[in-house]
Design an enzyme around this catalytic site. Sequence first.
Site, PDB file in Angstrom:
ATOM      1  N   CYS A  74     107.874  60.692  16.399  1.00 16.95           N
ATOM      2  CA  CYS A  74     108.490  61.989  16.127  1.00 16.95           C
ATOM      3  C   CYS A  74     108.198  62.356  14.675  1.00 16.95           C
ATOM      4  O   CYS A  74     108.566  61.601  13.759  1.00 16.95           O
ATOM      5  CB  CYS A  74     109.995  61.868  16.347  1.00 16.95           C
ATOM      6  SG  CYS A  74     110.938  63.323  15.852  1.00 16.95           S
ATOM      7  N   CYS A 189     104.105  67.876  16.202  1.00 21.62           N
ATOM      8  CA  CYS A 189     105.345  67.550  16.905  1.00 21.62           C
ATOM      9  C   CYS A 189     104.888  66.908  18.203  1.00 21.62           C
ATOM     10  O   CYS A 189     104.005  67.455  18.888  1.00 21.62           O
ATOM     11  CB  CYS A 189     106.162  68.806  17.185  1.00 21.62           C
ATOM     12  SG  CYS A 189     107.519  68.548  18.357  1.00 21.62           S
TER      13      CYS A 189
HETATM   14  N1  DGL Z   1     109.150  65.446  18.947  1.00 18.69           N
HETATM   15  C1  DGL Z   1     109.666  65.762  17.664  1.00 18.69           C
HETATM   16  C2  DGL Z   1     108.563  65.770  16.603  1.00 18.69           C
HETATM   17  O1  DGL Z   1     107.522  65.150  16.764  1.00 18.69           O
HETATM   18  C3  DGL Z   1     110.536  66.968  17.451  1.00 18.69           C
HETATM   19  C4  DGL Z   1     111.313  67.672  18.474  1.00 18.69           C
HETATM   20  C5  DGL Z   1     112.702  68.083  17.968  1.00 18.69           C
HETATM   21  O2  DGL Z   1     112.861  69.176  17.382  1.00 18.69           O
HETATM   22  O3  DGL Z   1     113.609  67.281  18.161  1.00 18.69           O
HETATM   23  O4  DGL Z   1     108.713  66.378  15.583  1.00 18.69           O
END
Ligand code: DGL
Length: 264
Positions: A74, A189
């Site tokens: 993430c 993301c």
């Molecule tokens: N999957 C997360 C990232 O790579 C973000 C998603 C969220 O806003 O929680 O930033």
Amino acid sequence: MSGGPILLFDSGIGGLTVLREARVLMPERRFVYVADDAGFPYGVWGEGDLTKRIVTMFEQLISDHEPAQCVIACNTASTLVLEPLRTAFPDMPFVGTVPAIKPASERTRSGLVSVLATPGTVRRAYTRDLIQSFAAQCHVRLVGSEYLAGLAEAYIRGDPVKHRQILAEIEPCFVEQDGQKTDIVVLACTHYPFLANQFRRLAPWPVDWLDPAEAIAKRAQSLLAPQDAVSEEPDIAVFTSNEPDFAVRRLLNGFGLALAPMRH
Ligand code: DGL
């Protein structure tokens, strides 16, 4: 703990895009997928609160699962908590996911690169430092999308997502300047690769959509000693809400992940 599983962490289902690649490179390994869906979306959290939440959660996750390594799949979390996590758990190897600004700046021909991320990742000093250190010669447009991670979750669930909703989020990535056009968009993301085909269909002109998942999996593999024995135990998924809906359960099933409870 070197025979322990690899723990992959995200705020939702985005980290599955990294799990997919990690399994290709390390089929012998066992994986524990953790989604802090009770905290989703991370993009809108304040930095202090989010850091505290994640570091506290890892105390429990590390003691429950005794992982050999933790992959923070993430960007929104990695650009904030990698250092606090390393300080709090000095014996645990952490692999982060941060915007692929360096490879994008090496590959661009037009010099116009866009970084598509959550508002949190766009705000981070970490992201600004990456640009300064590795892409000072490029024109980098940071695009903080408030809705795209949620739209990716909706799309994967099979809920209706309108083209114009997606287009409104990606359109600011497309810049024309001095006769040049953006030629690379960094998917910063981990949720966004789920929508990559939609992005390609809707893009005003063709660009490279840079998905760092394989590079992260390679980095994770490079930090682990090879494991001869194939794990007998099943891969599991832990959702902090303990209540992922039917569509998410079906998705986890498709990934061969058995749902396990999070102790609270
Ligand atoms: N999957 C997360 C990232 O790579 C973000 C998603 C969220 O806003 O929680 O930033």
